[in-house]
Design an enzyme around this catalytic site. Structure first.
Site, PDB file in Angstrom:
ATOM      1  N   HIS A  37      19.443 -47.470 -30.238  1.00  0.00           N
ATOM      2  CA  HIS A  37      18.507 -48.010 -29.234  1.00  0.00           C
ATOM      3  C   HIS A  37      19.182 -48.082 -27.866  1.00  0.00           C
ATOM      4  O   HIS A  37      18.580 -47.778 -26.839  1.00  0.00           O
ATOM      5  CB  HIS A  37      18.056 -49.428 -29.608  1.00  0.00           C
ATOM      6  CG  HIS A  37      17.177 -49.509 -30.819  1.00  0.00           C
ATOM      7  ND1 HIS A  37      17.599 -50.062 -31.998  1.00  0.00           N
ATOM      8  CD2 HIS A  37      15.906 -49.112 -31.022  1.00  0.00           C
ATOM      9  CE1 HIS A  37      16.624 -50.006 -32.890  1.00  0.00           C
ATOM     10  NE2 HIS A  37      15.579 -49.434 -32.329  1.00  0.00           N
ATOM     11  N   GLN A  61       0.815 -51.292 -37.202  1.00  0.00           N
ATOM     12  CA  GLN A  61       1.361 -50.057 -37.777  1.00  0.00           C
ATOM     13  C   GLN A  61       1.995 -50.259 -39.154  1.00  0.00           C
ATOM     14  O   GLN A  61       2.577 -49.337 -39.706  1.00  0.00           O
ATOM     15  CB  GLN A  61       2.354 -49.404 -36.814  1.00  0.00           C
ATOM     16  CG  GLN A  61       3.672 -50.139 -36.623  1.00  0.00           C
ATOM     17  CD  GLN A  61       4.507 -49.528 -35.507  1.00  0.00           C
ATOM     18  OE1 GLN A  61       4.171 -49.638 -34.335  1.00  0.00           O
ATOM     19  NE2 GLN A  61       5.604 -48.885 -35.867  1.00  0.00           N
TER      20      GLN A  61
HETATM   21  O1  PAF Z   1       9.584 -46.561 -33.132  1.00  0.00           O
HETATM   22  C1  PAF Z   1       9.287 -47.764 -33.052  1.00  0.00           C
HETATM   23  O2  PAF Z   1      10.136 -48.651 -33.026  1.00  0.00           O
HETATM   24  C2  PAF Z   1       7.819 -48.131 -32.998  1.00  0.00           C
HETATM   25  O3  PAF Z   1       7.051 -47.294 -33.797  1.00  0.00           O
HETATM   26  C3  PAF Z   1       7.261 -48.201 -31.571  1.00  0.00           C
HETATM   27  C4  PAF Z   1       7.303 -46.846 -30.896  1.00  0.00           C
HETATM   28  C5  PAF Z   1       8.062 -49.201 -30.753  1.00  0.00           C
HETATM   29  C6  PAF Z   1       5.811 -48.661 -31.600  1.00  0.00           C
HETATM   30  O4  PAF Z   1       5.671 -49.907 -32.183  1.00  0.00           O
END
Ligand code: PAF
Length: 281
Positions: A37, A61
């Site tokens: 990250h 999601q």
């Molecule tokens: O990749 C992720 O961490 C997630 O899918 C995102 C792009 C932040 C969307 O919630």
């Protein structure tokens, strides 16, 4: 680094930055930040004046039986890492701020076909949740550029397609996968691996690499390669979800004459579902 919990607070600060001609880079995350990250933040810093990171564990999601409730929430450590990396703004909204009308009646963004295969096949609704939250975040931040990790290759392809189809004025940049020394792709979900599983968890990467070497040697029997790679994963005690040799753009099964190919895979460990991919040139 300034931390915002509300859409309005963040927007006001970004209006000020934008009015002085600053270019805004954006890194959306769900937190539990690791080196990969931070590499996205560093990449965004190279081409932008101001970098915004969001941390939001997006319920939309996650499927009903998935790990939304146990997804690690580590805000204090995350904000420290972001501060050390020189990130300018952290956006950390709660569910009410992101979904004030509730999840069930939330307007959705749907990217058909590409989201029915691979991870989309075993996680119905997942990509709809991703495209919806990313669209919202893009509307809130209005970045010039957004950086996503290439480990989630399907997510990156879907987001590229969505921004193209909806004419969203943002440049989408993919950042290389960060790996542990044994090849395991860095992931927040690696923390769910048991001490017994961890030394074998690079098998997904090893099997994808094995397919790549076979293809480079001229083997085009993709179905058999996929089956053999799945068996390699099962031999070390994990369960392959899918192993697929795909066209990198459409994510459909690669044809014999395709040259832009990516080999993607997902496997289940006792407490996590890990993904990885390797692109061939
Ligand atoms: O990749 C992720 O961490 C997630 O899918 C995102 C792009 C932040 C969307 O919630």
């Amino acid at each position: 680094m300034q931390i915002f919990h509300t859409v309005n607070g963040l927007r006001q600060s970004l209006v000020a930055a934008r009015s002085t001609g600053k270019r805004i880079g954006f890194v959306p995350t769900m937190g539990n930040l690791h080196d990969a990250h931070i590499a996205l933040i560093k990449q965004a810093q190279q081409t932008n004046d101001v970098v915004v990171c969001s941390i939001f564990v997006n319920g939309l999601q996650f499927g009903l039986n998935e790990d939304w409730d146990k997804y690690p929430r580590t805000l204090e450590a995350d904000s420290g890492r972001l501060r050390d990396a020189g990130c300018d703004f952290l956006f950390h909204p709660n569910d009410q701020e992101m979904y004030p009308n509730g999840l069930d009646t939330q307007t959705r963004v749907i990217c058909p076909t590409m989201t029915d295969v691979l991870c989309g096949a075993s996680r119905p609704g997942h990509f709809e949740g991703v495209t919806t939250v990313v669209t919202k975040l893009f509307n809130i931040v209005q970045p010039d550029e957004a950086v996503f990790g290439m480990k989630d290759f399907q997510q990156l392809a879907v987001i590229r397609r969505m921004t193209e189809d909806l004419c969203v004025p943002v440049v989408i940049t993919g950042a290389p996968i960060h790996r542990e020394p044994d090849g395991l792709a860095m992931s927040s979900r690696n923390s769910f691996l048991t001490p017994e599983e961890r030394p074998k968890a690079n098998q997904l990467y090893l099997s994808l690499n094995w397919i790549v070497s076979q293809i480079n040697a001229g083997n085009r029997d993709y179905k058999t390669l996929e089956k053999q790679a799945s068996e390699q994963i099962e031999d070390v005690g994990f369960r392959a979800d899918y192993i697929s040799v795909c066209n990198s753009k459409t994510l459909q099964m690669a044809a014999d004459d395709d040259r832009d190919i990516t080999v993607l895979g997902a496997m289940y460990t006792s407490g996590a579902r890990l993904i990885d991919n390797i692109s061939l040139n």
